[in-house]
Design an enzyme around this catalytic site. Structure first.
Site, short mmCIF file in Angstrom:
data_model
loop_
_atom_site.label_atom_id
_atom_site.label_comp_id
_atom_site.label_asym_id
_atom_site.label_seq_id
_atom_site.Cartn_x
_atom_site.Cartn_y
_atom_site.Cartn_z
CD1 TRP A 9 -2.68 1.49 0.73
CD2 TRP A 9 -1.82 2.53 1.99
NE1 TRP A 9 -3.30 2.49 1.21
CE2 TRP A 9 -2.72 3.08 2.12
CE3 TRP A 9 -0.48 2.69 3.28
CZ2 TRP A 9 -2.53 4.55 2.63
CZ3 TRP A 9 -0.16 4.08 3.50
CH2 TRP A 9 -1.60 5.00 3.29
CG HIS A 10 2.82 2.24 3.10
ND1 HIS A 10 2.75 1.21 4.42
CD2 HIS A 10 3.25 3.54 3.98
CE1 HIS A 10 2.32 2.32 5.05
NE2 HIS A 10 2.62 3.21 5.03
N GLY A 11 3.44 1.62 -1.27
CA GLY A 11 4.46 2.31 -2.92
C GLY A 11 4.83 1.06 -3.23
CG PHE A 20 3.27 6.81 0.97
CD1 PHE A 20 4.56 6.19 -0.16
CD2 PHE A 20 3.79 7.64 2.18
CE1 PHE A 20 5.63 6.40 0.09
CE2 PHE A 20 4.76 7.80 2.89
CZ PHE A 20 6.30 6.95 1.44
#
Length: 503
Positions: free
Chosen positions: A328-330, A503
């Site tokens: 999810w963060h990247g 993000f």
């Protein structure tokens, strides 16, 4: 539009507050909602008009799906089938949009690498906040299909998704937290106590971002750009700089968002609860990015079985949500590895082999360590995991580990500290340049040490939310807030975006 900008503080925010309370004062509640939604879309589109089309299409399609669910006859034979079809459509729609804009190129890069193919990359521009507003709408659609949410009027839904304080970087607000507040007429009246707390919390968050995060960011950005030339000490300083930049940046944004919500007499959920006080990684994730953890627990962990299907299944489910959190963060393997690291560490905590003395635990642990030792382990492990989180590549992260254990000294620390060439120490630096230039580098080192000392001091003090919510706003607090606000406004010439915009 940035919270830490002149146009937001002195033009946008006064206009939207005057319009909101003005329309509500004259009982024009729908006009107030329409005005707030329009201003929120202006706030979002200010970054890039192209983004407006994406969020509006996303809102329209999700709302249409919610509307179609109202046409299903209740208690009919085929209701479950249609609800399941709606759930599949909602997941496909939202995750498909997120995949295309955020993960398409990453997916194609890996396909090309594995199969030696040559598919063209699209180099798609990542819309701001897409991970946040997609998850908000996803939670609504899932609950609609499961019969836990009602179908709301279109204007209420648009306001829920676009409410500007939380639109770009959270907190990830659920529909049943926000829409009922907008429907509550009593909350549309100006509340001086809530407004004052909101201003206070906004200023504290602004100070976190402008005075602390951006200052630490000077050293962190320089250091991670010089990965292969850092020595052991400078590597430690650089990663600590990023650790504090990340926290003060993201928690500062969350504090400002919650403060802005209170200015509108709207309560947003807390997103950070002093995570750097944690004595275990599990406790850390109960305090860091709380609304993201809540989303994954509610919509991934529990549907997978949670802890209801035995300990092994529980540990696997825990690992899965951290793997997804990393992704999810990247769209990069560095983020995935970071998620895997935290998944392994939380699984270890859940095994209950090592416990913290004095901490209440459901299951007895075989060994117990003092809280201070648990804090050292937790803080150290989190910092080490940031080697992957911040590095541009796995190779860069590995190099940082090599630097850390090389036990060498090249004097790179002086260069890192010299990045703290900020206006606050301009007079001292200029005077030393004239009197004794050889001492200038030591001034930067002293300032760096004081900055770290302040950061460690603050993380063990009551956080911004606790300061705003507990006790009265005394004259001393108000004076401090005024001084911080003026200081921040003077420093806004060095405006920077928030880290979680990426993000």
């Amino acid at each position: 539009m940035l919270f830490n900008s002149y146009i937001f503080i002195f033009i946008f925010l006064p206009l939207v507050l005057i319009g909101w309370y003005g329309f509500n004062h004259y009982k024009k509640h729908q006009l107030a909602d329409l005005f707030l939604a329009g201003m929120s879309l202006w706030f979002y589109g200010y970054f890039n008009v192209y983004y407006l089309a994406i969020i509006l299409v996303s809102i329209a399609l999700n709302y249409l799906l919610s509307y179609l669910l109202t046409k299903i006859p209740q208690n009919s034979v085929h209701q479950k089938i249609w609800n399941r079809a709606g759930l599949i459509a909602g997941l496909t729609l939202n995750l498909g949009i997120l995949f295309y804009f955020k993960y398409y190129d990453f997916f194609i890069e890996n396909v090309n690498a594995v199969f030696h193919a040559d598919f063209a990359l699209k180099h798609i521009l990542l819309p701001l906040g897409i991970s946040f507003f997609t998850f908000q709408q996803l939670s609504f659609i899932i609950d609609r299909c499961l019969g836990r949410a009602e179908h709301y009027p279109f204007l209420n839904y648009v306001t829920f998704v676009t409410f500007f304080p939380q639109l770009i970087a959270g907190p990830i607000v659920l529909y049943d937290e926000l829409i009922p507040q907008f429907q509550d007429i009593s909350k549309r009246k100006f509340n001086s106590a809530s407004f004052a707390r909101g201003i206070y919390l906004f200023v504290l968050g602004l100070a976190k971002k402008v005075l602390l995060a951006d200052t630490f960011g000077l050293m962190a950005n320089y250091g991670f750009a010089q990965t292969f030339s850092l020595d052991t000490i400078s590597t430690i300083v650089v990663v600590l700089s990023y650790t504090f930049e990340l926290y003060f940046d993201f928690s500062g944004y969350s504090d400002m968002a919650i403060g802005l919500g209170q200015m509108f007499n709207i309560k947003l959920p807390i997103n950070f609860n002093s995570p750097y006080r944690s004595c275990s990684i599990k406790e850390f994730w109960q305090r860091w990015h709380i609304t993201l953890s809540r989303f994954f627990i509610t919509y991934v962990y529990i549907p997978l079985g949670g802890s209801r299907k035995g300990k092994v299944r529980m540990l696997i489910n825990t690992f899965v949500i951290f793997l997804l959190s990393g992704l999810w963060h990247g769209a990069a393997w560095t983020y995935i590895i970071w998620g895997v690291i935290h998944g392994i560490l939380v699984v270890w905590d859940n095994l209950g082999i090592v416990g913290i003395k004095g901490r209440e635990e459901k299951r007895p642990s075989r060994f117990h360590i003092p809280a201070w030792l648990g804090w050292i382990f937790t803080f150290t492990l989190f910092n080490l995991s940031l080697f992957f989180f911040r590095s541009e590549s796995i190779l860069g992260a590995v190099q940082l580990f090599k630097n850390l254990f090389a036990a060498n000294w090249t004097g790179k620390l002086y260069e890192v500290a010299a990045q703290l060439d900020i206006s606050e120490i301009y007079v001292i630096r200029q005077a030393l340049d004239i009197i004794t230039p050889s001492l200038v580098s030591y001034v930067y080192l002293i300032f760096m040490v004081l900055l770290f000392a302040l950061a460690f001091f603050l993380i063990f003090r009551p956080n911004a939310y606790e300061r705003a919510e507990n006790g009265e706003l005394t004259s001393a607090k108000c004076w401090i807030a005024c001084i911080l606000f003026v200081w921040c406004v003077i420093s806004l010439s060095q405006v920077s975006t928030f880290l979680y915009f990426n993000f």
